[in-house]
Design an enzyme around this catalytic site. Structure first.
Site, mmCIF file in Angstrom:
data_model
loop_
_atom_site.group_PDB
_atom_site.id
_atom_site.type_symbol
_atom_site.label_atom_id
_atom_site.label_comp_id
_atom_site.label_asym_id
_atom_site.label_seq_id
_atom_site.Cartn_x
_atom_site.Cartn_y
_atom_site.Cartn_z
ATOM 1 N N HIS A 1 9.728 8.281 14.347
ATOM 2 C CA HIS A 1 8.484 7.570 13.822
ATOM 3 C C HIS A 1 7.162 8.402 13.864
ATOM 4 C CE1 HIS A 1 7.683 2.971 14.260
ATOM 5 N NE2 HIS A 1 6.538 3.576 13.354
ATOM 6 N N SER B 1 9.966 2.387 7.347
ATOM 7 C CA SER B 1 9.318 1.164 7.700
ATOM 8 C C SER B 1 9.596 0.664 9.127
ATOM 9 C CB SER B 1 9.437 -0.074 6.577
ATOM 10 O OG SER B 1 8.860 0.608 5.351
ATOM 11 N N ARG B 2 10.457 -0.196 9.545
ATOM 12 C CA ARG B 2 11.070 -0.487 10.594
ATOM 13 C C ARG B 2 12.453 -0.602 10.779
ATOM 14 N NH1 ARG B 2 6.646 0.324 11.755
ATOM 15 N NH2 ARG B 2 4.923 -1.071 12.728
ATOM 16 N N ASP C 1 12.781 7.226 9.635
ATOM 17 C CA ASP C 1 11.939 7.481 10.682
ATOM 18 C C ASP C 1 11.887 6.558 11.736
ATOM 19 O OD1 ASP C 1 9.303 9.140 11.293
ATOM 20 O OD2 ASP C 1 8.237 7.342 10.811
ATOM 21 N N PRO D 1 7.569 -5.191 5.583
ATOM 22 C CA PRO D 1 7.483 -5.721 7.002
ATOM 23 C C PRO D 1 8.801 -5.900 7.467
ATOM 24 C CG PRO D 1 6.369 -7.134 5.652
ATOM 25 C CD PRO D 1 7.038 -6.301 4.697
ATOM 26 N N LYS E 1 0.832 -1.222 -0.026
ATOM 27 C CA LYS E 1 0.106 0.136 0.163
ATOM 28 C C LYS E 1 1.002 1.185 0.008
ATOM 29 C CE LYS E 1 -2.270 -1.781 3.609
ATOM 30 N NZ LYS E 1 -1.639 -3.317 3.434
ATOM 31 N N ILE E 2 1.781 1.289 0.935
ATOM 32 C CA ILE E 2 2.560 2.318 0.957
ATOM 33 C C ILE E 2 3.581 2.610 -0.024
ATOM 34 C CG2 ILE E 2 4.267 3.823 2.585
ATOM 35 C CD1 ILE E 2 2.700 2.230 4.823
ATOM 36 N N GLU F 1 14.877 1.974 18.740
ATOM 37 C CA GLU F 1 14.143 3.092 18.969
ATOM 38 C C GLU F 1 13.259 3.098 20.306
ATOM 39 O OE1 GLU F 1 11.779 3.137 15.377
ATOM 40 O OE2 GLU F 1 9.886 3.002 16.584
ATOM 41 N N ASP G 1 9.707 -6.765 -5.570
ATOM 42 C CA ASP G 1 8.662 -7.190 -4.486
ATOM 43 C C ASP G 1 8.522 -8.936 -4.891
ATOM 44 O OD1 ASP G 1 6.296 -8.028 -3.051
ATOM 45 O OD2 ASP G 1 6.062 -6.046 -2.647
HETATM 46 P P1 NAD Z 1 1.946 -3.834 2.854
HETATM 47 O O1 NAD Z 1 1.862 -5.063 3.440
HETATM 48 O O2 NAD Z 1 0.785 -3.256 2.223
HETATM 49 O O3 NAD Z 1 3.173 -4.019 1.792
HETATM 50 C C1 NAD Z 1 4.365 -4.669 2.032
HETATM 51 C C2 NAD Z 1 4.881 -5.323 0.761
HETATM 52 O O4 NAD Z 1 6.256 -5.478 1.210
HETATM 53 C C3 NAD Z 1 4.229 -6.521 0.095
HETATM 54 O O5 NAD Z 1 3.706 -6.107 -1.024
HETATM 55 C C4 NAD Z 1 5.198 -7.577 0.432
HETATM 56 O O6 NAD Z 1 5.180 -8.634 -0.539
HETATM 57 C C5 NAD Z 1 6.523 -6.763 0.330
HETATM 58 N N1 NAD Z 1 7.673 -7.685 0.838
HETATM 59 C C6 NAD Z 1 7.921 -8.300 2.148
HETATM 60 N N2 NAD Z 1 9.175 -8.804 1.845
HETATM 61 C C7 NAD Z 1 9.698 -8.100 1.124
HETATM 62 C C8 NAD Z 1 11.015 -8.235 0.448
HETATM 63 N N3 NAD Z 1 11.838 -9.128 1.225
HETATM 64 N N4 NAD Z 1 11.370 -7.590 -0.333
HETATM 65 C C9 NAD Z 1 10.450 -6.838 -1.248
HETATM 66 N N5 NAD Z 1 9.330 -6.878 -0.824
HETATM 67 C C10 NAD Z 1 8.958 -7.498 0.124
HETATM 68 O O7 NAD Z 1 2.408 -2.965 3.894
HETATM 69 P P2 NAD Z 1 2.490 -1.278 4.102
HETATM 70 O O8 NAD Z 1 1.176 -0.954 4.646
HETATM 71 O O9 NAD Z 1 2.686 -0.951 2.484
HETATM 72 O O10 NAD Z 1 3.481 -0.973 4.958
HETATM 73 C C11 NAD Z 1 5.005 -1.490 4.901
HETATM 74 C C12 NAD Z 1 5.445 -1.091 6.354
HETATM 75 O O11 NAD Z 1 5.515 0.240 6.579
HETATM 76 C C13 NAD Z 1 4.922 -2.065 7.311
HETATM 77 O O12 NAD Z 1 5.217 -3.180 7.364
HETATM 78 C C14 NAD Z 1 5.287 -1.175 8.626
HETATM 79 O O13 NAD Z 1 6.367 -1.932 9.322
HETATM 80 C C15 NAD Z 1 5.645 0.325 8.036
HETATM 81 N N6 NAD Z 1 4.940 1.270 8.490
HETATM 82 C C16 NAD Z 1 5.715 2.437 9.335
HETATM 83 C C17 NAD Z 1 4.893 3.666 9.553
HETATM 84 C C18 NAD Z 1 5.453 4.678 10.232
HETATM 85 O O14 NAD Z 1 4.793 5.318 11.019
HETATM 86 N N7 NAD Z 1 6.871 4.880 10.100
HETATM 87 C C19 NAD Z 1 3.636 3.487 9.589
HETATM 88 C C20 NAD Z 1 2.739 2.349 8.818
HETATM 89 C C21 NAD Z 1 3.400 1.234 8.330
#
Ligand code: NAD
Length: 333
Positions: free
Chosen positions: A297, A235-236, A260, A208, A155-156, A265, A175
Protein backbone atom coordinates in the site's frame (compact mmCIF):
# COMPACT_ATOMS: atom_id res chain seq x y z
CA UNK A 1 -3.96 25.23 20.37
CA UNK A 2 -6.02 22.52 18.60
CA UNK A 3 -4.86 19.01 19.39
CA UNK A 4 -5.35 16.17 16.94
CA UNK A 5 -4.68 12.54 17.88
CA UNK A 6 -2.99 11.01 14.84
CA UNK A 7 -3.47 7.24 14.84
CA UNK A 8 -1.26 4.75 12.99
CA UNK A 9 1.43 7.40 12.62
CA UNK A 10 4.41 6.52 10.45
CA UNK A 11 7.59 8.62 10.21
CA UNK A 12 6.49 10.13 6.88
CA UNK A 13 3.13 11.22 8.42
CA UNK A 14 4.93 12.86 11.30
CA UNK A 15 7.28 14.70 8.89
CA UNK A 16 4.62 15.91 6.48
CA UNK A 17 2.11 17.00 9.15
CA UNK A 18 4.77 18.72 11.25
CA UNK A 19 6.17 20.54 8.22
CA UNK A 20 2.74 21.63 6.95
CA UNK A 21 1.64 22.96 10.34
CA UNK A 22 4.71 25.06 11.13
CA UNK A 23 3.58 28.53 12.32
CA UNK A 24 0.01 27.40 13.03
CA UNK A 25 -1.70 26.66 16.34
CA UNK A 26 -2.19 22.99 15.43
CA UNK A 27 -0.73 20.42 17.77
CA UNK A 28 -0.34 16.73 16.93
CA UNK A 29 -0.51 13.80 19.33
CA UNK A 30 1.28 11.14 17.30
CA UNK A 31 0.19 7.58 18.18
CA UNK A 32 1.84 4.66 16.43
CA UNK A 33 -0.99 2.16 16.89
CA UNK A 34 -4.22 1.98 14.91
CA UNK A 35 -7.54 3.44 16.01
CA UNK A 36 -9.92 0.70 17.16
CA UNK A 37 -12.69 0.56 19.73
CA UNK A 38 -9.97 -0.44 22.24
CA UNK A 39 -7.56 2.42 21.47
CA UNK A 40 -10.22 5.13 21.02
CA UNK A 41 -9.94 6.30 24.70
CA UNK A 42 -6.43 7.57 23.83
CA UNK A 43 -8.07 10.41 21.92
CA UNK A 44 -9.21 11.99 25.20
CA UNK A 45 -8.81 15.75 25.22
CA UNK A 46 -8.32 16.02 21.45
CA UNK A 47 -11.19 17.60 19.48
CA UNK A 48 -10.00 15.82 16.32
CA UNK A 49 -8.56 12.45 15.36
CA UNK A 50 -6.66 11.76 12.16
CA UNK A 51 -6.88 8.23 10.75
CA UNK A 52 -5.70 6.17 7.78
CA UNK A 53 -6.91 3.25 5.67
CA UNK A 54 -6.62 0.44 8.22
CA UNK A 55 -8.00 2.15 11.31
CA UNK A 56 -11.24 0.45 12.39
CA UNK A 57 -13.68 3.31 12.70
CA UNK A 58 -16.78 1.26 13.48
CA UNK A 59 -19.78 2.22 15.61
CA UNK A 60 -18.31 1.24 19.02
CA UNK A 61 -15.12 3.11 18.18
CA UNK A 62 -17.09 6.23 17.15
CA UNK A 63 -19.23 6.01 20.29
CA UNK A 64 -16.07 6.04 22.42
CA UNK A 65 -14.62 8.95 20.44
CA UNK A 66 -17.82 10.96 20.84
CA UNK A 67 -17.85 10.23 24.57
CA UNK A 68 -14.27 11.58 24.80
CA UNK A 69 -15.41 14.86 23.25
CA UNK A 70 -13.99 14.25 19.76
CA UNK A 71 -15.80 16.32 17.12
CA UNK A 72 -13.93 15.47 13.92
CA UNK A 73 -12.60 12.30 12.30
CA UNK A 74 -10.23 13.46 9.59
CA UNK A 75 -9.19 10.68 7.21
CA UNK A 76 -5.79 11.26 5.63
CA UNK A 77 -6.79 9.19 2.59
CA UNK A 78 -9.41 9.14 -0.17
CA UNK A 79 -11.20 5.83 0.49
CA UNK A 80 -13.49 5.65 3.52
CA UNK A 81 -14.76 2.06 3.50
CA UNK A 82 -13.37 1.61 7.05
CA UNK A 83 -15.67 4.25 8.61
CA UNK A 84 -19.29 3.69 9.71
CA UNK A 85 -20.67 6.96 8.31
CA UNK A 86 -24.24 6.30 9.45
CA UNK A 87 -23.01 5.89 13.03
CA UNK A 88 -20.90 9.06 12.75
CA UNK A 89 -23.93 11.03 11.55
CA UNK A 90 -26.08 9.68 14.37
CA UNK A 91 -23.39 10.67 16.89
CA UNK A 92 -23.03 14.12 15.34
CA UNK A 93 -19.39 13.52 14.48
CA UNK A 94 -17.99 15.30 11.45
CA UNK A 95 -16.01 13.00 9.11
CA UNK A 96 -13.73 14.36 6.40
CA UNK A 97 -11.37 12.79 3.90
CA UNK A 98 -8.80 14.00 1.42
CA UNK A 99 -10.87 14.02 -1.78
CA UNK A 100 -7.96 14.77 -4.06
CA UNK A 101 -4.24 14.40 -3.74
CA UNK A 102 -1.68 13.80 -6.40
CA UNK A 103 -3.45 11.15 -8.50
CA UNK A 104 -0.15 10.90 -10.40
CA UNK A 105 1.41 9.23 -7.35
CA UNK A 106 -1.04 6.31 -7.47
CA UNK A 107 -1.28 6.11 -11.27
CA UNK A 108 2.50 6.09 -11.71
CA UNK A 109 2.83 3.33 -9.11
CA UNK A 110 0.33 1.20 -11.02
CA UNK A 111 2.43 1.62 -14.15
CA UNK A 112 5.64 0.94 -12.19
CA UNK A 113 4.13 -2.36 -11.04
CA UNK A 114 3.07 -3.25 -14.58
CA UNK A 115 6.51 -2.57 -16.05
CA UNK A 116 8.29 -4.39 -13.22
CA UNK A 117 6.05 -7.44 -13.43
CA UNK A 118 6.05 -7.69 -17.20
CA UNK A 119 9.82 -7.19 -17.63
CA UNK A 120 10.58 -9.16 -14.45
CA UNK A 121 12.72 -6.40 -13.02
CA UNK A 122 12.07 -7.67 -9.47
CA UNK A 123 13.58 -11.03 -10.35
CA UNK A 124 16.44 -9.53 -12.38
CA UNK A 125 17.37 -7.21 -9.50
CA UNK A 126 17.74 -10.11 -7.05
CA UNK A 127 19.54 -12.28 -9.59
CA UNK A 128 22.18 -9.74 -10.55
CA UNK A 129 22.93 -9.03 -6.88
CA UNK A 130 23.68 -12.75 -6.53
CA UNK A 131 26.07 -12.49 -9.52
CA UNK A 132 23.59 -14.54 -11.56
CA UNK A 133 23.64 -12.83 -14.94
CA UNK A 134 21.47 -15.41 -16.71
CA UNK A 135 18.38 -14.16 -18.58
CA UNK A 136 16.57 -17.47 -18.29
CA UNK A 137 12.87 -16.95 -17.54
CA UNK A 138 12.96 -13.16 -17.87
CA UNK A 139 11.13 -12.79 -21.21
CA UNK A 140 8.40 -10.14 -21.17
CA UNK A 141 6.24 -8.65 -23.92
CA UNK A 142 6.04 -5.27 -25.66
CA UNK A 143 3.26 -3.16 -24.21
CA UNK A 144 3.18 -1.29 -27.50
CA UNK A 145 0.31 -2.60 -29.59
CA UNK A 146 -1.27 -4.56 -26.70
CA UNK A 147 -4.64 -3.77 -25.14
CA UNK A 148 -5.13 -2.35 -21.66
CA UNK A 149 -8.47 -2.32 -19.85
CA UNK A 150 -9.02 0.43 -17.29
CA UNK A 151 -11.82 -0.29 -14.84
CA UNK A 152 -12.87 3.07 -13.41
CA UNK A 153 -11.95 6.28 -15.18
CA UNK A 154 -11.93 8.66 -12.23
CA UNK A 155 -8.94 10.79 -11.33
CA UNK A 156 -6.43 7.93 -11.12
CA UNK A 157 -7.78 5.64 -13.85
CA UNK A 158 -7.71 8.47 -16.41
CA UNK A 159 -4.02 9.14 -15.75
CA UNK A 160 -3.12 5.46 -16.02
CA UNK A 161 -5.02 5.35 -19.32
CA UNK A 162 -3.11 8.37 -20.63
CA UNK A 163 0.29 6.94 -19.62
CA UNK A 164 -0.53 3.62 -21.31
CA UNK A 165 -1.68 5.43 -24.46
CA UNK A 166 1.77 7.00 -24.40
CA UNK A 167 3.26 3.49 -24.61
CA UNK A 168 1.25 2.91 -27.79
CA UNK A 169 -1.33 0.61 -26.18
CA UNK A 170 -4.94 0.37 -27.24
CA UNK A 171 -6.84 1.46 -24.14
CA UNK A 172 -10.35 0.24 -23.34
CA UNK A 173 -12.28 1.58 -20.37
CA UNK A 174 -15.35 0.74 -18.36
CA UNK A 175 -17.11 3.11 -15.96
CA UNK A 176 -20.84 3.47 -15.22
CA UNK A 177 -20.22 7.24 -15.32
CA UNK A 178 -18.03 7.65 -18.40
CA UNK A 179 -16.29 10.86 -19.47
CA UNK A 180 -16.72 10.66 -23.26
CA UNK A 181 -15.00 13.98 -24.10
CA UNK A 182 -11.86 12.96 -22.26
CA UNK A 183 -11.94 9.52 -23.93
CA UNK A 184 -12.32 10.99 -27.42
CA UNK A 185 -9.45 13.39 -26.76
CA UNK A 186 -7.15 10.63 -25.47
CA UNK A 187 -8.11 7.94 -27.96
CA UNK A 188 -9.59 5.75 -25.21
CA UNK A 189 -12.57 3.50 -26.08
CA UNK A 190 -15.39 2.93 -23.59
CA UNK A 191 -16.75 -0.61 -23.79
CA UNK A 192 -18.90 -2.79 -21.55
CA UNK A 193 -17.24 -4.74 -18.74
CA UNK A 194 -17.35 -8.11 -20.54
CA UNK A 195 -15.76 -6.75 -23.69
CA UNK A 196 -13.02 -5.14 -21.60
CA UNK A 197 -12.39 -8.41 -19.76
CA UNK A 198 -12.25 -10.46 -22.97
CA UNK A 199 -9.96 -8.19 -24.98
CA UNK A 200 -7.48 -6.80 -22.46
CA UNK A 201 -3.90 -8.07 -22.07
CA UNK A 202 -3.59 -5.89 -18.98
CA UNK A 203 -6.46 -4.99 -16.64
CA UNK A 204 -6.01 -2.25 -14.04
CA UNK A 205 -8.59 -1.51 -11.32
CA UNK A 206 -9.25 2.11 -10.28
CA UNK A 207 -12.58 1.97 -8.48
CA UNK A 208 -13.67 2.45 -4.87
CA UNK A 209 -14.52 -0.49 -2.63
CA UNK A 210 -18.28 -0.58 -2.04
CA UNK A 211 -20.70 -3.44 -1.34
CA UNK A 212 -21.27 -3.57 -5.14
CA UNK A 213 -17.59 -3.74 -6.09
CA UNK A 214 -16.49 -6.21 -3.38
CA UNK A 215 -15.01 -9.29 -5.11
CA UNK A 216 -15.59 -7.78 -8.53
CA UNK A 217 -12.71 -10.04 -9.52
CA UNK A 218 -13.80 -13.58 -8.67
CA UNK A 219 -13.86 -16.95 -10.40
CA UNK A 220 -16.61 -16.02 -12.90
CA UNK A 221 -15.06 -12.70 -13.86
CA UNK A 222 -11.56 -14.20 -14.12
CA UNK A 223 -13.03 -16.82 -16.48
CA UNK A 224 -14.10 -13.96 -18.77
CA UNK A 225 -10.57 -12.58 -18.99
CA UNK A 226 -8.13 -13.22 -21.78
CA UNK A 227 -5.93 -16.22 -20.84
CA UNK A 228 -2.56 -14.98 -19.64
CA UNK A 229 -3.82 -11.47 -18.83
CA UNK A 230 -2.00 -9.35 -16.27
CA UNK A 231 -4.09 -7.90 -13.43
CA UNK A 232 -3.09 -4.75 -11.52
CA UNK A 233 -4.81 -3.59 -8.32
CA UNK A 234 -3.71 -0.42 -6.55
CA UNK A 235 -7.23 0.42 -5.35
CA UNK A 236 -8.56 -1.73 -2.50
CA UNK A 237 -7.74 -5.35 -1.68
CA UNK A 238 -11.30 -6.64 -1.34
CA UNK A 239 -12.03 -5.82 -4.99
CA UNK A 240 -10.41 -9.22 -5.58
CA UNK A 241 -11.45 -12.58 -4.14
CA UNK A 242 -8.02 -13.82 -3.06
CA UNK A 243 -8.96 -17.50 -3.05
CA UNK A 244 -10.13 -17.29 -6.67
CA UNK A 245 -7.01 -15.33 -7.58
CA UNK A 246 -4.73 -18.01 -6.15
CA UNK A 247 -6.63 -20.70 -8.10
CA UNK A 248 -6.22 -18.70 -11.31
CA UNK A 249 -2.51 -18.27 -10.70
CA UNK A 250 -1.99 -21.95 -9.89
CA UNK A 251 -3.77 -23.01 -13.07
CA UNK A 252 -1.86 -20.50 -15.18
CA UNK A 253 -5.11 -18.79 -16.20
CA UNK A 254 -3.65 -15.39 -15.32
CA UNK A 255 -0.26 -14.29 -16.64
CA UNK A 256 0.66 -12.21 -13.62
CA UNK A 257 -0.73 -10.10 -10.83
CA UNK A 258 0.57 -6.92 -9.24
CA UNK A 259 -1.03 -5.76 -6.01
CA UNK A 260 -0.47 -2.69 -3.87
CA UNK A 261 -3.44 -3.66 -1.72
CA UNK A 262 -4.62 -6.94 -0.25
CA UNK A 263 -7.95 -8.07 1.13
CA UNK A 264 -6.55 -8.87 4.59
CA UNK A 265 -3.81 -6.25 4.66
CA UNK A 266 -4.94 -4.72 7.94
CA UNK A 267 -2.34 -5.36 10.64
CA UNK A 268 0.19 -6.62 8.05
CA UNK A 269 0.82 -3.88 5.51
CA UNK A 270 2.77 -0.88 6.81
CA UNK A 271 4.39 -3.07 9.52
CA UNK A 272 7.83 -4.67 9.78
CA UNK A 273 7.01 -8.35 10.35
CA UNK A 274 10.38 -9.61 9.11
CA UNK A 275 11.17 -11.31 12.42
CA UNK A 276 7.83 -13.08 12.70
CA UNK A 277 6.06 -16.06 11.17
CA UNK A 278 3.47 -14.78 8.67
CA UNK A 279 0.08 -16.04 9.86
CA UNK A 280 -1.86 -15.23 6.68
CA UNK A 281 -1.65 -18.39 4.54
CA UNK A 282 -3.16 -16.80 1.42
CA UNK A 283 -0.69 -13.92 1.45
CA UNK A 284 2.10 -16.43 2.08
CA UNK A 285 0.92 -18.43 -0.96
CA UNK A 286 0.72 -15.32 -3.13
CA UNK A 287 4.31 -14.48 -2.21
CA UNK A 288 5.51 -17.81 -3.62
CA UNK A 289 4.43 -17.10 -7.21
CA UNK A 290 7.19 -15.77 -9.48
CA UNK A 291 4.55 -13.83 -11.43
CA UNK A 292 3.08 -12.01 -8.43
CA UNK A 293 4.43 -8.66 -7.34
CA UNK A 294 3.23 -7.12 -4.09
CA UNK A 295 3.93 -3.75 -2.53
CA UNK A 296 2.40 -2.84 0.81
CA UNK A 297 0.00 0.00 0.00
CA UNK A 298 2.65 2.48 -1.04
CA UNK A 299 1.09 3.90 -4.22
CA UNK A 300 0.31 7.19 -2.46
CA UNK A 301 3.83 7.57 -1.11
CA UNK A 302 5.31 10.55 -2.94
CA UNK A 303 6.42 13.89 -1.49
CA UNK A 304 3.73 15.63 -3.52
CA UNK A 305 0.90 13.39 -2.32
CA UNK A 306 1.99 13.55 1.32
CA UNK A 307 2.14 17.30 1.22
CA UNK A 308 -1.34 17.52 -0.42
CA UNK A 309 -2.71 15.14 2.24
CA UNK A 310 -1.18 17.14 5.11
CA UNK A 311 -2.52 20.42 3.72
CA UNK A 312 -6.14 19.18 3.35
CA UNK A 313 -6.10 17.47 6.75
CA UNK A 314 -4.82 20.65 8.38
CA UNK A 315 -7.35 22.86 6.59
CA UNK A 316 -10.20 20.64 7.80
CA UNK A 317 -9.01 20.69 11.40
CA UNK A 318 -8.70 24.47 11.22
CA UNK A 319 -12.22 24.62 9.74
CA UNK A 320 -13.53 22.64 12.71
CA UNK A 321 -12.28 25.31 15.08
CA UNK A 322 -13.44 28.17 12.85
CA UNK A 323 -16.87 26.64 12.22
CA UNK A 324 -16.06 25.99 8.51
CA UNK A 325 -15.68 26.04 5.61
CA UNK A 326 -14.33 22.51 5.16
CA UNK A 327 -12.30 21.64 2.07
CA UNK A 328 -14.55 21.21 -0.94
CA UNK A 329 -15.65 17.60 -1.43
CA UNK A 330 -14.08 16.39 1.80
CA UNK A 331 -17.10 16.14 4.12
CA UNK A 332 -18.51 12.61 4.40
CA UNK A 333 -20.66 13.09 7.50
P1 NAD B 1 -12.54 8.55 -8.30
O1 NAD B 1 -13.70 8.67 -7.39
O2 NAD B 1 -11.98 9.78 -8.94
O3 NAD B 1 -12.87 7.50 -9.46
C1 NAD B 1 -13.50 6.26 -9.23
C2 NAD B 1 -14.24 5.90 -10.51
O4 NAD B 1 -14.69 4.56 -10.39
C3 NAD B 1 -15.45 6.78 -10.79
O5 NAD B 1 -15.36 7.33 -12.09
C4 NAD B 1 -16.62 5.81 -10.67
O6 NAD B 1 -17.70 6.12 -11.55
C5 NAD B 1 -15.94 4.51 -11.06
N1 NAD B 1 -16.65 3.29 -10.64
C6 NAD B 1 -17.34 3.06 -9.50
N2 NAD B 1 -17.81 1.81 -9.50
C7 NAD B 1 -17.40 1.22 -10.67
C8 NAD B 1 -17.56 -0.07 -11.24
N3 NAD B 1 -18.24 -1.04 -10.62
N4 NAD B 1 -16.98 -0.32 -12.44
C9 NAD B 1 -16.28 0.65 -13.07
N5 NAD B 1 -16.10 1.89 -12.59
C10 NAD B 1 -16.65 2.18 -11.38
O7 NAD B 1 -11.41 7.81 -7.44
P2 NAD B 1 -9.82 7.83 -7.66
O8 NAD B 1 -9.25 9.03 -6.97
O9 NAD B 1 -9.51 7.59 -9.10
O10 NAD B 1 -9.40 6.58 -6.78
C11 NAD B 1 -9.79 5.25 -7.12
C12 NAD B 1 -9.49 4.34 -5.94
O11 NAD B 1 -8.09 4.25 -5.74
C13 NAD B 1 -10.00 4.89 -4.58
O12 NAD B 1 -11.34 4.52 -4.36
C14 NAD B 1 -9.09 4.26 -3.56
O13 NAD B 1 -9.69 3.10 -3.04
C15 NAD B 1 -7.86 3.87 -4.39
N6 NAD B 1 -6.63 4.54 -3.91
C16 NAD B 1 -5.56 3.79 -3.57
C17 NAD B 1 -4.38 4.40 -3.13
C18 NAD B 1 -3.15 3.62 -2.76
O14 NAD B 1 -2.23 4.18 -2.13
N7 NAD B 1 -3.03 2.37 -3.15
C19 NAD B 1 -4.34 5.79 -3.04
C20 NAD B 1 -5.47 6.53 -3.43
C21 NAD B 1 -6.61 5.91 -3.86
Amino acid sequence: MITTAVFDTKPYDRDSLTRASANTDLDWRFLEFRLTRETAPLARGAPAVCVFVNDQVDRPCLETLAAQGVKLVALRCTGYNNVDLAAAKALNLKVTRVPVYSPYAVAEHAVALLLTLNRKVHRAFNRVREMNFSLHGLVGFDLHGKTAGIVGTGKIGRIVAQILRGFGMRVLAFDPFPTPDWAAQQGVEYVDALTLAGLSDVISLHIPLTPETKHLIRRETIDRMKPGAILINVSRGALIDTTALIEALKSGRLGGVALDVYEEEEGIFFEDLSGQVLQDDELARLLTFPNVLITSHQAFLTHEALSDIARTTMDNITALAAGGPFVDGSVLA
